[in-house]
Design a protein around this motif. Structure first.
Motif, mmCIF file in Angstrom:
data_model
loop_
_atom_site.group_PDB
_atom_site.id
_atom_site.type_symbol
_atom_site.label_atom_id
_atom_site.label_comp_id
_atom_site.label_asym_id
_atom_site.label_seq_id
_atom_site.Cartn_x
_atom_site.Cartn_y
_atom_site.Cartn_z
ATOM 1 N N MET A 1 0.850 -1.200 0.000
ATOM 2 C CA MET A 1 0.000 0.000 0.000
ATOM 3 C C MET A 1 0.883 1.246 0.000
ATOM 4 O O MET A 1 1.863 1.291 0.718
ATOM 5 N N THR A 2 0.538 2.254 -0.802
ATOM 6 C CA THR A 2 1.369 3.451 -0.910
ATOM 7 C C THR A 2 1.241 4.312 0.331
ATOM 8 O O THR A 2 0.304 4.183 1.133
ATOM 9 N N PHE A 3 2.216 5.229 0.486
ATOM 10 C CA PHE A 3 2.210 6.189 1.595
ATOM 11 C C PHE A 3 0.919 6.986 1.612
ATOM 12 O O PHE A 3 0.285 7.165 2.649
ATOM 13 N N LYS A 4 0.507 7.484 0.433
ATOM 14 C CA LYS A 4 -0.683 8.353 0.396
ATOM 15 C C LYS A 4 -1.923 7.578 0.832
ATOM 16 O O LYS A 4 -2.770 8.098 1.551
ATOM 17 N N LYS A 5 -2.051 6.304 0.385
ATOM 18 C CA LYS A 5 -3.232 5.528 0.748
ATOM 19 C C LYS A 5 -3.244 5.221 2.238
ATOM 20 O O LYS A 5 -4.266 5.299 2.903
ATOM 21 N N LYS A 6 -2.069 4.857 2.789
ATOM 22 C CA LYS A 6 -1.999 4.583 4.215
ATOM 23 C C LYS A 6 -2.359 5.806 5.033
ATOM 24 O O LYS A 6 -3.136 5.732 5.981
ATOM 25 N N LEU A 35 2.492 7.563 10.948
ATOM 26 C CA LEU A 35 2.991 8.448 9.896
ATOM 27 C C LEU A 35 4.496 8.583 9.958
ATOM 28 O O LEU A 35 5.165 8.688 8.925
ATOM 29 N N ILE A 36 5.057 8.587 11.196
ATOM 30 C CA ILE A 36 6.518 8.669 11.324
ATOM 31 C C ILE A 36 7.161 7.440 10.701
ATOM 32 O O ILE A 36 8.119 7.528 9.939
ATOM 33 N N ILE A 37 6.599 6.233 11.013
ATOM 34 C CA ILE A 37 7.157 4.998 10.457
ATOM 35 C C ILE A 37 7.052 4.992 8.947
ATOM 36 O O ILE A 37 7.999 4.696 8.218
ATOM 37 N N ILE A 38 5.863 5.383 8.432
ATOM 38 C CA ILE A 38 5.656 5.394 6.985
ATOM 39 C C ILE A 38 6.560 6.404 6.319
ATOM 40 O O ILE A 38 7.204 6.140 5.308
ATOM 41 N N ALA A 39 6.630 7.614 6.917
ATOM 42 C CA ALA A 39 7.447 8.676 6.320
ATOM 43 C C ALA A 39 8.912 8.288 6.309
ATOM 44 O O ALA A 39 9.624 8.534 5.332
ATOM 45 N N CYS A 40 9.383 7.661 7.410
ATOM 46 C CA CYS A 40 10.790 7.251 7.458
ATOM 47 C C CYS A 40 11.085 6.216 6.399
ATOM 48 O O CYS A 40 12.116 6.251 5.735
ATOM 49 N N THR A 41 10.145 5.262 6.222
ATOM 50 C CA THR A 41 10.334 4.234 5.203
ATOM 51 C C THR A 41 10.426 4.848 3.828
ATOM 52 O O THR A 41 11.310 4.528 3.026
ATOM 53 N N ASN A 42 9.483 5.777 3.523
ATOM 54 C CA ASN A 42 9.472 6.397 2.202
ATOM 55 C C ASN A 42 10.650 7.323 1.998
ATOM 56 O O ASN A 42 11.182 7.421 0.906
ATOM 57 N N GLY A 68 9.937 17.880 -0.487
ATOM 58 C CA GLY A 68 8.610 18.459 -0.639
ATOM 59 C C GLY A 68 7.700 18.224 0.551
ATOM 60 O O GLY A 68 7.987 17.425 1.453
ATOM 61 N N PHE A 69 6.570 18.915 0.530
ATOM 62 C CA PHE A 69 5.557 18.733 1.564
ATOM 63 C C PHE A 69 4.862 17.384 1.389
ATOM 64 O O PHE A 69 4.339 16.820 2.337
ATOM 65 N N THR A 70 4.827 16.894 0.139
ATOM 66 C CA THR A 70 4.186 15.616 -0.165
ATOM 67 C C THR A 70 5.113 14.792 -1.050
ATOM 68 O O THR A 70 6.050 15.313 -1.671
ATOM 69 N N ILE A 71 4.820 13.491 -1.141
ATOM 70 C CA ILE A 71 5.572 12.611 -2.027
ATOM 71 C C ILE A 71 5.427 13.062 -3.481
ATOM 72 O O ILE A 71 6.358 12.941 -4.288
ATOM 73 N N ASP A 72 4.266 13.610 -3.830
ATOM 74 C CA ASP A 72 4.042 14.081 -5.203
ATOM 75 C C ASP A 72 5.094 15.100 -5.624
ATOM 76 O O ASP A 72 5.575 15.081 -6.760
ATOM 77 N N GLU A 73 5.446 16.009 -4.715
ATOM 78 C CA GLU A 73 6.436 17.032 -5.048
ATOM 79 C C GLU A 73 7.792 16.410 -5.362
ATOM 80 O O GLU A 73 8.457 16.782 -6.333
ATOM 81 N N ASP A 74 8.208 15.476 -4.536
ATOM 82 C CA ASP A 74 9.509 14.844 -4.741
ATOM 83 C C ASP A 74 9.530 14.030 -6.035
ATOM 84 O O ASP A 74 10.506 14.063 -6.795
ATOM 85 N N GLU A 75 8.446 13.314 -6.269
ATOM 86 C CA GLU A 75 8.387 12.502 -7.489
ATOM 87 C C GLU A 75 8.356 13.385 -8.734
ATOM 88 O O GLU A 75 8.911 13.016 -9.786
ATOM 89 N N TYR A 388 5.687 20.343 -14.175
ATOM 90 C CA TYR A 388 6.257 20.041 -12.860
ATOM 91 C C TYR A 388 5.379 20.589 -11.734
ATOM 92 O O TYR A 388 5.069 19.870 -10.767
ATOM 93 N N LEU A 389 4.965 21.847 -11.818
ATOM 94 C CA LEU A 389 4.185 22.459 -10.742
ATOM 95 C C LEU A 389 2.833 21.772 -10.575
ATOM 96 O O LEU A 389 2.338 21.613 -9.450
ATOM 97 N N LYS A 390 2.225 21.337 -11.668
ATOM 98 C CA LYS A 390 0.958 20.615 -11.567
ATOM 99 C C LYS A 390 1.161 19.219 -10.997
ATOM 100 O O LYS A 390 0.393 18.760 -10.149
ATOM 101 N N ALA A 391 2.220 18.541 -11.465
ATOM 102 C CA ALA A 391 2.512 17.198 -10.954
ATOM 103 C C ALA A 391 2.831 17.228 -9.469
ATOM 104 O O ALA A 391 2.572 16.261 -8.751
ATOM 105 N N ALA A 392 3.371 18.354 -9.006
ATOM 106 C CA ALA A 392 3.690 18.513 -7.582
ATOM 107 C C ALA A 392 2.452 18.780 -6.734
ATOM 108 O O ALA A 392 2.551 19.000 -5.528
ATOM 109 N N GLY A 393 1.286 18.799 -7.373
ATOM 110 C CA GLY A 393 0.035 18.912 -6.631
ATOM 111 C C GLY A 393 -0.462 20.319 -6.411
ATOM 112 O O GLY A 393 -1.382 20.544 -5.626
ATOM 113 N N GLY A 394 0.150 21.299 -7.092
ATOM 114 C CA GLY A 394 -0.305 22.675 -6.924
ATOM 115 C C GLY A 394 0.048 23.270 -5.586
ATOM 116 O O GLY A 394 -0.585 24.245 -5.147
ATOM 117 N N CYS A 395 1.073 22.718 -4.911
ATOM 118 C CA CYS A 395 1.457 23.242 -3.592
ATOM 119 C C CYS A 395 2.110 24.611 -3.686
ATOM 120 O O CYS A 395 2.114 25.365 -2.725
#
Length: 481
Positions: A1-6, A35-42, A68-75, A388-395
């Protein structure tokens, strides 16, 4: 399961459970640990995937980028870098670092004679880039900006037109990537529980802030939410959120610290009186118990966390990181979480917003100048930076003017993006005062305003004394330039 879904499942479980004090405390602990465990893993996976090429290869372009603030930004930036590699045959070592960490790491790398080639750091544009340009530590990037100069608004060009005191010239020493300003986020559904709505929120200065005090009182008395606070203001000396928001309070009270030539106006009594007024206004929210007690120790993410965990009803924030965090939950994003502009100033005039421009810089000691300039030119192509800015989720919002026409940024059904866009494109704005004089970047870096607030709150000195100390410190900083 992905970080976002969890994260989404955990958040939804939290929202749907009964809100007893004991149960909320238990769920909050579980949520935080999960979230700490998931974030550390990701994060571990992210760092492994970003170090694609061995660091011993001196032909590799080294890029340091804000995590980034979200995984989307980094990806999104990973995909952009990968596309450039395929197109050019060049290699990149992309490394992510926490925003608060990156400026210090950059200074250490410069001192060691081993900086990256390119760096994009949130916050560096206010506290690091002006000084590095002054010291001759940045490469001139005019060749990148000139071909697209007409696509930038004038203030964006002004923000990166730094003075190099070594070369004794002013030129472009950074590339504007995206922009942001302070908006106010709050929980609509909490207001509904006490019979209030957005239409009840006053537009005048005093009425607006008194409203949130009353909301705290009503939530505590009517719903027995004893651990909730009306306001999520940051008061620490470590967080840039403290001085970013306080600079807006100075703007609200029409405090002009520098003239148009960059000279200090702090000897004027009316300026001093207004600073006293602004510090007193800000400190009282903490002193009167409308802000969480630990706000005096918050780092930049903590006001976000406090709002998302419903420990505060509203908080000002300098990006769209808060709505980006809940974007995967449409009901929360579009309905429960609200966004507001500032109320009118105390004098009744509309608020003027201070714009933050995130910037990419090329270090003068870069070993890959040609490749770096090529990458920056690729990055700033309209279709590339727009994707890029759209893929980053509009943050973060675009700077290139033609990108504003994209339906993504104009969507009226997206309350957060559309409001933030209107604030920047239709409202009155200005830049931080480091543009008039780079010495002011040191004032921000040393968080003079955060220190003044702490002196009032912790050391119990008067706002007048705190103002005198702050003015003395600012004068000392300017005397060194």
């Amino acid at each position: 399961m992905t970080f976002k879904k969890k994260a989404s499942l955990i958040a939804k479980a939290f929202q749907n459970k009964p809100q007893s004090h004991y149960y909320c405390k238990y769920v909050f602990i579980v949520l935080t640990l999960s979230l700490i465990i998931i974030a550390c893993t990701n994060t571990s996976k992210l760092k492994q995937s970003s170090a694609i090429h061995p660091p011993t290869d001196n032909t590799v372009l080294k890029i340091w980028w804000d995590k980034g603030f979200t995984i989307d930004e980094d990806e999104a930036i990973q995909q952009l870098v990968s596309s450039w590699e395929k197109q050019t045959g060049n290699k990149v070592k992309l490394s992510f670092y926490i925003g608060d960490e990156l400026p210090q790491k950059a200074r250490r790398a410069i001192q060691a004679g081993n900086p990256p080639d390119i760096m994009m750091s949130y916050g560096a544009e206010k506290v690091l880039n002006p000084r590095l340009a002054w010291e001759g530590k940045l490469a001139d990037v005019t060749d990148v900006i000139e071909p697209i100069k007409n696509l930038y608004p004038e203030y964006a060009l002004q923000a990166v037109n730094y003075y190099n005191n070594v070369a004794k010239k002013r030129s472009y020493y950074a590339i504007p990537i995206n922009q942001a300003t302070v908006n106010i986020f709050y929980w609509r559904d909490l207001l509904e529980k006490i019979g209030r709505s957005e239409s009840d929120i006053p537009k005048d200065w005093d009425g607006f802030w008194e409203f949130w005090k009353q909301v705290q009182y009503d939530l505590r008395t009517k719903l027995q939410k004893q651990d909730i606070y009306g306001l999520g203001f940051t008061f620490s000396t470590e967080a840039s959120d403290t001085y970013i928001f306080f600079e807006h309070i100075l703007e609200a009270y029409d405090v002009q610290i520098l003239d148009f030539k960059g000279k200090l106006l702090l000897d004027e009594q009316k300026v001093r009186r207004k600073i006293v007024q602004a510090l007193d206004w800000y400190a009282k929210f903490y002193q009167q118990g409308y802000v969480p007690p630990d706000a005096i120790n918050w780092l930049n993410p903590d006001n976000n966390r406090s709002l998302l965990n419903r420990l505060v009803v509203m908080t000002p924030n300098n990006t769209l990181s808060i709505p980006c965090t809940v974007r995967q939950d449409p009901d929360t994003y579009r309905h429960k979480l609200g966004i507001l502009k500032f109320p009118n100033k105390p004098n009744g005039k509309p608020m003027r917003y201070i714009v933050t421009l995130r910037q990419a810089i090329l270090f003068a000691d870069s070993q890959q100048q040609k490749q770096a300039l090529n990458f920056l030119a690729y990055l700033m192509q309209s279709q590339v930076i727009g994707k890029y800015l759209k893929a980053a989720g509009g943050c973060n919002l675009p700077i290139i003017k033609t990108l504003w026409q994209d339906p993504f940024w104009q969507d009226p059904t997206d309350p957060h993006v559309s409001t933030a866009v209107k604030t920047l494109t239709e409202g009155s704005t200005r830049l931080f005062s480091y543009v008039q004089n780079p010495a002011y970047s040191v004032v921000l870096e040393e968080n003079i305003w955060g220190k003044a607030l702490n002196r009032i709150i912790v050391d119990k000195i008067s706002p007048e004394q705190a103002t005198n100390e702050a003015i003395k410190q600012i004068k000392q900083i300017f005397a060194q330039w």
